[in-house]
Motif scaffolding. Structure first.
Motif, PDB file in Angstrom:
ATOM      1  N   ARG A  39       0.838  -1.202   0.000  1.00  0.00           N
ATOM      2  CA  ARG A  39       0.000   0.000   0.000  1.00  0.00           C
ATOM      3  C   ARG A  39       0.875   1.255   0.000  1.00  0.00           C
ATOM      4  O   ARG A  39       0.526   2.271  -0.598  1.00  0.00           O
ATOM      5  CB  ARG A  39      -0.916  -0.026   1.222  1.00  0.00           C
ATOM      6  CG  ARG A  39      -1.994   1.027   1.186  1.00  0.00           C
ATOM      7  CD  ARG A  39      -2.912   0.923   2.378  1.00  0.00           C
ATOM      8  NE  ARG A  39      -3.888  -0.143   2.131  1.00  0.00           N
ATOM      9  CZ  ARG A  39      -4.493  -0.828   3.077  1.00  0.00           C
ATOM     10  NH1 ARG A  39      -4.238  -0.596   4.342  1.00  0.00           N
ATOM     11  NH2 ARG A  39      -5.363  -1.758   2.774  1.00  0.00           N
ATOM     12  N   LEU A  44      -2.860   1.857  -5.975  1.00  0.00           N
ATOM     13  CA  LEU A  44      -3.263   0.477  -5.734  1.00  0.00           C
ATOM     14  C   LEU A  44      -3.868  -0.188  -6.963  1.00  0.00           C
ATOM     15  O   LEU A  44      -3.868  -1.407  -7.070  1.00  0.00           O
ATOM     16  CB  LEU A  44      -4.269   0.410  -4.582  1.00  0.00           C
ATOM     17  CG  LEU A  44      -3.770   0.888  -3.216  1.00  0.00           C
ATOM     18  CD1 LEU A  44      -4.863   0.732  -2.183  1.00  0.00           C
ATOM     19  CD2 LEU A  44      -2.523   0.142  -2.804  1.00  0.00           C
ATOM     20  N   ASN A  47      -1.014  -2.039  -8.681  1.00  0.00           N
ATOM     21  CA  ASN A  47      -0.018  -2.559  -7.763  1.00  0.00           C
ATOM     22  C   ASN A  47      -0.198  -4.081  -7.610  1.00  0.00           C
ATOM     23  O   ASN A  47      -1.036  -4.553  -6.859  1.00  0.00           O
ATOM     24  CB  ASN A  47      -0.167  -1.857  -6.407  1.00  0.00           C
ATOM     25  CG  ASN A  47       0.957  -2.176  -5.458  1.00  0.00           C
ATOM     26  OD1 ASN A  47       1.544  -3.240  -5.523  1.00  0.00           O
ATOM     27  ND2 ASN A  47       1.223  -1.232  -4.560  1.00  0.00           N
ATOM     28  N   TYR A  50       0.228  -5.614  -4.074  1.00  0.00           N
ATOM     29  CA  TYR A  50      -0.942  -5.386  -3.218  1.00  0.00           C
ATOM     30  C   TYR A  50      -2.039  -6.396  -3.538  1.00  0.00           C
ATOM     31  O   TYR A  50      -2.605  -7.018  -2.637  1.00  0.00           O
ATOM     32  CB  TYR A  50      -1.458  -3.956  -3.412  1.00  0.00           C
ATOM     33  CG  TYR A  50      -2.727  -3.671  -2.660  1.00  0.00           C
ATOM     34  CD1 TYR A  50      -2.704  -3.394  -1.295  1.00  0.00           C
ATOM     35  CD2 TYR A  50      -3.963  -3.685  -3.301  1.00  0.00           C
ATOM     36  CE1 TYR A  50      -3.870  -3.139  -0.591  1.00  0.00           C
ATOM     37  CE2 TYR A  50      -5.128  -3.434  -2.608  1.00  0.00           C
ATOM     38  CZ  TYR A  50      -5.079  -3.161  -1.260  1.00  0.00           C
ATOM     39  OH  TYR A  50      -6.237  -2.923  -0.567  1.00  0.00           O
ATOM     40  N   HIS A  51      -2.327  -6.569  -4.819  1.00  0.00           N
ATOM     41  CA  HIS A  51      -3.407  -7.483  -5.210  1.00  0.00           C
ATOM     42  C   HIS A  51      -3.056  -8.936  -4.856  1.00  0.00           C
ATOM     43  O   HIS A  51      -3.925  -9.696  -4.408  1.00  0.00           O
ATOM     44  CB  HIS A  51      -3.723  -7.346  -6.698  1.00  0.00           C
ATOM     45  CG  HIS A  51      -4.333  -6.025  -7.039  1.00  0.00           C
ATOM     46  ND1 HIS A  51      -5.600  -5.675  -6.642  1.00  0.00           N
ATOM     47  CD2 HIS A  51      -3.828  -4.959  -7.693  1.00  0.00           C
ATOM     48  CE1 HIS A  51      -5.871  -4.445  -7.052  1.00  0.00           C
ATOM     49  NE2 HIS A  51      -4.799  -3.976  -7.690  1.00  0.00           N
ATOM     50  N   LYS A  54      -3.505  -9.286  -1.064  1.00  0.00           N
ATOM     51  CA  LYS A  54      -4.932  -9.311  -0.709  1.00  0.00           C
ATOM     52  C   LYS A  54      -5.552 -10.662  -1.086  1.00  0.00           C
ATOM     53  O   LYS A  54      -6.367 -11.209  -0.338  1.00  0.00           O
ATOM     54  CB  LYS A  54      -5.693  -8.180  -1.430  1.00  0.00           C
ATOM     55  CG  LYS A  54      -5.439  -6.799  -0.863  1.00  0.00           C
ATOM     56  CD  LYS A  54      -5.904  -6.657   0.564  1.00  0.00           C
ATOM     57  CE  LYS A  54      -7.386  -6.399   0.657  1.00  0.00           C
ATOM     58  NZ  LYS A  54      -7.833  -6.191   2.046  1.00  0.00           N
TER      59      LYS A  54
END
Length: 158
Positions: A39, A44, A47, A50-51, A54
């Motif tokens: 982050r 995002l 990114n 990040y994905h 998650k």
């Protein structure tokens, strides 16, 4: 009110699930840190870190929920405490196939099943066909490769 269906399993299967639960719980904070770090990289929407973090977080949470559910419904069965002349959960069964070659299986829970090591689920076609059978009974099983015929040669509780 809905009844909760018990999930039979051997003690070692329960232990395996417990170890996996602990491992996933230990991984949780690492994923949170990875999300925070990704982050901090800015935008995002593009990114990938990040994905990915998650997505991994979602997988871990789903696995945790599934394992906790199984453990809460576990009914631990020790085959050494069983006896009798019928095949039941936990029994180790020696069967003779069409060529009179012996094959050995232990009837276990769904999470413990591994046909390569001779552990079949009580829910599998062969497992369902075996439950309640006695020595010298014939068993017919329909599997994807066709019909199979076996004769129960020995029942052990080991």
């Amino acid at each position: 009110m809905a009844t909760v269906e018990k999930m039979p399993m051997l003690a070692e299967g329960y232990e395996t699930l417990s170890v996996e639960l602990k491992r996933l719980k230990a991984e949780r904070p690492l994923i949170v840190d990875a999300i925070e770090e990704a982050r901090a990289h800015g935008d995002l929407s593009e990114n990938a870190e990040y994905h990915a973090a998650k997505e991994r977080q979602g997988q871990i949470e789903a696995s945790l929920s599934d394992i906790e559910d199984k453990l809460s419904r576990a009914q631990i069965i020790d085959p050494k405490e069983l006896s009798g002349d019928k095949i039941v959960f936990g029994a180790t069964v020696t069967l003779l196939d069409d060529d009179d070659k012996p094959v050995k299986y232990q009837i276990v829970g769904q999470t413990e099943a591994d046909a390569k090591t001779g552990r079949i689920s009580y829910n599998s076609p062969l497992g369902r066909a075996l439950i309640g059978r006695k020595v010298d009974e014939e068993v017919e099983v329909t599997v994807p490769s066709g019909d199979r015929y076996y004769v129960v040669s020995k029942i052990e509780f080991i």
